[in-house]
Design a protein around this motif. Structure first.
Motif, PDB file in Angstrom:
ATOM      1  N   SER A   1      -3.754  -0.483  -1.350  1.00 49.34           N
ATOM      2  CA  SER A   1      -3.754  -1.812  -2.515  1.00 49.34           C
ATOM      3  C   SER A   1      -5.150  -1.903  -2.782  1.00 49.34           C
ATOM      4  O   SER A   1      -6.241  -1.345  -2.698  1.00 49.34           O
ATOM      5  CB  SER A   1      -3.386  -3.051  -1.427  1.00 49.34           C
ATOM      6  N   PRO A   2      -4.909  -2.377  -4.118  1.00 50.02           N
ATOM      7  CA  PRO A   2      -6.547  -2.935  -4.971  1.00 50.02           C
ATOM      8  C   PRO A   2      -7.282  -3.436  -4.008  1.00 50.02           C
ATOM      9  O   PRO A   2      -8.422  -2.988  -3.888  1.00 50.02           O
ATOM     10  CB  PRO A   2      -6.077  -3.761  -6.095  1.00 50.02           C
ATOM     11  N   ARG A   3      -6.960  -4.279  -3.146  1.00 54.09           N
ATOM     12  CA  ARG A   3      -7.969  -5.080  -2.153  1.00 54.09           C
ATOM     13  C   ARG A   3      -8.513  -4.203  -1.248  1.00 54.09           C
ATOM     14  O   ARG A   3      -9.773  -3.964  -0.945  1.00 54.09           O
ATOM     15  CB  ARG A   3      -7.247  -6.262  -1.627  1.00 54.09           C
ATOM     16  N   GLU A   4      -7.567  -3.253  -0.696  1.00 59.73           N
ATOM     17  CA  GLU A   4      -8.287  -2.404   0.276  1.00 59.73           C
ATOM     18  C   GLU A   4      -9.063  -1.159  -0.223  1.00 59.73           C
ATOM     19  O   GLU A   4     -10.255  -0.911   0.217  1.00 59.73           O
ATOM     20  CB  GLU A   4      -6.915  -1.544   1.062  1.00 59.73           C
TER      21      GLU A   4
ATOM     22  N   GLY B   1     -11.428  -2.345  -2.830  1.00 60.03           N
ATOM     23  CA  GLY B   1     -12.308  -2.871  -2.976  1.00 60.03           C
ATOM     24  C   GLY B   1     -12.433  -3.028  -4.722  1.00 60.03           C
ATOM     25  O   GLY B   1     -13.563  -3.420  -5.324  1.00 60.03           O
ATOM     26  N   ILE B   2     -11.283  -2.938  -5.394  1.00 56.24           N
ATOM     27  CA  ILE B   2     -11.046  -2.933  -6.785  1.00 56.24           C
ATOM     28  C   ILE B   2     -10.493  -4.384  -7.186  1.00 56.24           C
ATOM     29  O   ILE B   2     -10.256  -4.435  -8.516  1.00 56.24           O
ATOM     30  CB  ILE B   2     -10.487  -1.906  -7.328  1.00 56.24           C
ATOM     31  N   GLY B   3      -9.998  -5.299  -6.465  1.00 59.42           N
ATOM     32  CA  GLY B   3      -9.550  -6.337  -6.944  1.00 59.42           C
ATOM     33  C   GLY B   3      -9.080  -7.310  -5.572  1.00 59.42           C
ATOM     34  O   GLY B   3      -9.299  -6.984  -4.539  1.00 59.42           O
ATOM     35  N   ASN B   4      -8.335  -8.634  -5.934  1.00 56.05           N
ATOM     36  CA  ASN B   4      -8.336  -9.216  -4.390  1.00 56.05           C
ATOM     37  C   ASN B   4      -6.563  -9.025  -4.365  1.00 56.05           C
ATOM     38  O   ASN B   4      -6.135  -9.844  -3.281  1.00 56.05           O
ATOM     39  CB  ASN B   4      -8.540 -10.719  -5.040  1.00 56.05           C
ATOM     40  N   ASP B   5      -5.911  -8.254  -5.103  1.00 52.92           N
ATOM     41  CA  ASP B   5      -4.404  -8.442  -4.691  1.00 52.92           C
ATOM     42  C   ASP B   5      -4.009  -7.392  -3.763  1.00 52.92           C
ATOM     43  O   ASP B   5      -4.522  -6.204  -3.472  1.00 52.92           O
ATOM     44  CB  ASP B   5      -3.902  -7.523  -6.200  1.00 52.92           C
ATOM     45  N   HIS B   6      -3.417  -7.910  -2.675  1.00 49.49           N
ATOM     46  CA  HIS B   6      -2.803  -7.065  -1.493  1.00 49.49           C
ATOM     47  C   HIS B   6      -1.447  -7.103  -1.372  1.00 49.49           C
ATOM     48  O   HIS B   6      -0.898  -6.879  -0.184  1.00 49.49           O
ATOM     49  CB  HIS B   6      -3.542  -7.910  -0.259  1.00 49.49           C
ATOM     50  N   SER B   7      -0.989  -7.632  -2.691  1.00 52.18           N
ATOM     51  CA  SER B   7       0.564  -7.802  -2.588  1.00 52.18           C
ATOM     52  C   SER B   7       1.348  -6.194  -2.570  1.00 52.18           C
ATOM     53  O   SER B   7       2.583  -6.294  -2.374  1.00 52.18           O
ATOM     54  CB  SER B   7       1.219  -8.523  -3.588  1.00 52.18           C
ATOM     55  N   GLY B   8       0.483  -5.330  -3.078  1.00 49.39           N
ATOM     56  CA  GLY B   8       1.361  -3.814  -3.215  1.00 49.39           C
ATOM     57  C   GLY B   8       0.454  -2.924  -3.445  1.00 49.39           C
ATOM     58  O   GLY B   8      -0.999  -3.250  -3.546  1.00 49.39           O
ATOM     59  N   ILE B   9       0.886  -1.836  -3.381  1.00 45.65           N
ATOM     60  CA  ILE B   9       0.088  -0.441  -3.458  1.00 45.65           C
ATOM     61  C   ILE B   9      -0.602  -0.371  -4.930  1.00 45.65           C
ATOM     62  O   ILE B   9       0.348  -0.738  -5.954  1.00 45.65           O
ATOM     63  CB  ILE B   9       0.866   0.548  -3.163  1.00 45.65           C
ATOM     64  N   TYR B  10      -1.806   0.044  -5.148  1.00 45.54           N
ATOM     65  CA  TYR B  10      -2.021   0.471  -6.529  1.00 45.54           C
ATOM     66  C   TYR B  10      -1.406   1.677  -7.012  1.00 45.54           C
ATOM     67  O   TYR B  10      -1.365   2.780  -6.462  1.00 45.54           O
ATOM     68  CB  TYR B  10      -3.768   0.723  -6.396  1.00 45.54           C
ATOM     69  N   ILE B  11      -0.767   1.388  -8.247  1.00 43.73           N
ATOM     70  CA  ILE B  11       0.136   2.524  -8.981  1.00 43.73           C
ATOM     71  C   ILE B  11      -0.740   3.306  -9.902  1.00 43.73           C
ATOM     72  O   ILE B  11      -1.455   2.595 -11.049  1.00 43.73           O
ATOM     73  CB  ILE B  11       1.339   1.967  -9.437  1.00 43.73           C
ATOM     74  N   LEU B  12      -1.248   4.531  -9.809  1.00 46.44           N
ATOM     75  CA  LEU B  12      -1.736   5.318 -10.563  1.00 46.44           C
ATOM     76  C   LEU B  12      -1.060   5.559 -11.716  1.00 46.44           C
ATOM     77  O   LEU B  12       0.104   5.503 -12.023  1.00 46.44           O
ATOM     78  CB  LEU B  12      -2.469   6.445  -9.901  1.00 46.44           C
ATOM     79  N   ASP B  13      -1.971   6.116 -13.184  1.00 49.53           N
ATOM     80  CA  ASP B  13      -1.336   6.548 -14.365  1.00 49.53           C
ATOM     81  C   ASP B  13      -0.458   7.551 -13.906  1.00 49.53           C
ATOM     82  O   ASP B  13      -0.767   8.540 -13.230  1.00 49.53           O
ATOM     83  CB  ASP B  13      -2.441   6.945 -15.188  1.00 49.53           C
ATOM     84  N   PRO B  14       0.884   7.850 -14.438  1.00 47.81           N
ATOM     85  CA  PRO B  14       1.538   8.782 -14.326  1.00 47.81           C
ATOM     86  C   PRO B  14       0.875  10.420 -14.738  1.00 47.81           C
ATOM     87  O   PRO B  14       1.512  11.356 -13.882  1.00 47.81           O
ATOM     88  CB  PRO B  14       2.642   8.720 -15.276  1.00 47.81           C
TER      89      PRO B  14
END
Length: 477
Positions: free
Chosen positions: A120-123, A125-138
């Motif tokens: 996730s973004p929080r894991e 260290g690029i944000g505080n959002d831990h609600s989901g996985i960071y989705i990369l550009d397709p």
């Protein structure tokens, strides 16, 4: 204020190392408090991957089992995030990776082998959002080290209260361009306007022009609310803001880029399609976007429609007219509010926002239309829809250009530093001042740009000249 280096480079060419740039800016009076290196600790084992297969884990109400492709192998991952789907490209921490304080190992959960972790973004260290996985550009290649994809250098600046022009990435870029003698590139939106004119769709009445010197409104219709493009979300995260949806993110993006706070109303929720800028009436209340009911006082400036308040001017919008998943038409506000009024309201309500912190520093009224046009361009590109022709622009008293008579003697008298007329003209011109030198003396006429309300007398110009020349040895002048 956080400024990602890659974003800054959109507007000015930068070749020096981040540490040298930070030193140059700090010595010129723009203090860099910290430099953050996003991704510096990710190492070799946090890479890009794609979800090739996804299934629910039997007996669990939230876990999924994913098969992820790294480009060279396929691994099994147990994941509890609700936002992933087959085909998504995601950050993968392989066995042996370290994510923050967590060491990733292989484990067995409910009969499945998990060979890593999706992040996730929080894991990361690029944000505080831990609600989901960071989705990369397709378009992200598989098997790349994540640091090569999302790694970033972020400067954190301490912006002085009198420098509202520096509350934007373009403002910082202007300083960098002046100090390094590079061209400044400011986006020039090209709009394809169609349909009914904005002036026929909304009426704007500014009752208190002393507190709102300028109010500009634009409309875009037939939009589709959805996620922002990955690059925009990544830049917002690096700058300290959480992505929400394409429309809200674009207003925040342009605020960070140009320094002009914007607010989007759901056009269909603005009653009678009439915006009224006025002081609050005794006993009025508003529920703001954070869900809090707030009592208003008559010294607070509001944005209202004929039936009541819909926003607190320069501070926060109201829930009654917010952009939501069903919004199809956005009425965009780009306004200039008096700094003292916004500061007083913010303090009284105990509500400080990114918008209010900028308005408190006295913003350039010429930013409103530029910011609105940039937002319209981005919304048309990333939310679809129709940009309606024209701007409703209430601007009864544009500020008159301020011209200061200045001389090289002023610099020497105040600082004992000798400078030439050419050096002064060059230093001020790079900063956006218009300088007309006198061919027969050391004096000149300097017209101050509207984005520099802090410059009011010759002593202020002396400071600007010295800031630009601080790193030049005396022998080179």
């Amino acid at each position: 204020m956080k400024v990602p280096l890659s974003w800054l480079k959109e507007y000015v060419d930068i070749t020096m190392p981040p540490e040298a740039l930070a030193h140059t800016l700090t010595m010129a009076g723009l203090e860099v408090e910290a430099i953050e290196y996003i991704g510096a600790d990710w190492g070799e084992d946090i890479i890009t991957a794609q979800i090739a297969h996804l299934e629910k884990v039997a007996g669990s109400d939230h876990l999924s089992y994913a098969r992820v492709n790294t480009g060279t192998e396929e691994l099994g991952i147990i994941c509890g995030a609700p936002n992933i789907k087959q085909g998504d490209k995601v950050p993968l921490a392989r066995v042996g990776a370290k994510v923050g304080d967590l060491s990733i190992g292989e484990k067995k959960t409910m009969g499945y082998h998990s060979q890593g972790m999706l992040c996730s973004p929080r894991e990361l260290g690029i944000g505080n959002d831990h609600s989901g996985i960071y989705i990369l550009d397709p378009a992200t290649p598989l098997g790349q080290k994540l640091v090569d994809v999302l790694g970033e250098v972020v400067f954190e600046f301490a912006i002085k209260a009198n420098r509202g022009d520096l509350s934007s990435i373009i403002g910082i870029a202007r300083e960098v361009a002046a100090l390094t003698k590079q061209e400044l590139r400011i986006p020039q939106p090209v709009l394809h306007e169609r349909g009914r004119p904005t002036a026929e769709m909304v009426k704007v009445t500014v009752e208190d022009t002393d507190l709102c010197p300028r109010y500009s409104a634009r409309i875009i219709s037939n939009i589709e609310i959805g996620p922002s493009p990955e690059w925009m979300g990544r830049r917002l995260l690096a700058a300290g803001m959480r992505p929400i949806n394409n429309v809200v993110d674009i207003t925040n993006y342009v605020m960070l880029e140009f320094g002009q706070p914007l607010h989007g109303f759901d056009y269909d929720l603005v009653r009678h399609h009439h915006i009224i800028v006025r002081r609050a009436r005794p006993g009025e209340e508003i529920v703001t976007l954070d869900g809090v009911k707030r009592k208003l006082t008559p010294d607070m400036l509001l944005i209202a429609d004929p039936e009541g308040p819909i926003a607190i001017a320069g501070v926060m919008g109201g829930a009654i007219s917010e952009v939501n998943d069903n919004t199809t038409t956005v009425l965009l506000e780009a306004a200039n509010f008096q700094a003292a009024s916004v500061r007083r309201t913010s303090v009284e309500l105990g509500l400080r926002t990114d918008a209010s912190s900028r308005f408190e520093k006295r913003l350039d009224p010429e930013l409103t239309v530029a910011g609105a046009n940039r937002a319209m361009q981005l919304m048309a590109e990333h939310a679809g829809g129709t940009v309606h022709p024209g701007v409703v622009d209430c601007y009864p008293s544009p500020p008159q250009p301020r011209t200061i008579t200045f001389s090289t003697d002023d610099v020497e008298w105040l600082t004992a530093v000798k400078v030439t007329q050419h050096e002064v003209v060059e230093a001020l011109s790079w900063l956006g001042f218009i300088v007309v030198p006198d061919e027969h003396s050391n004096s000149m006429q300097v017209t101050v740009p509207t984005f520099r309300p802090d410059v009011v007398e010759s002593a202020d110009l002396v400071e600007e000249v010295l800031r630009m020349m601080h790193d030049q040895p005396a022998g080179s002048r």
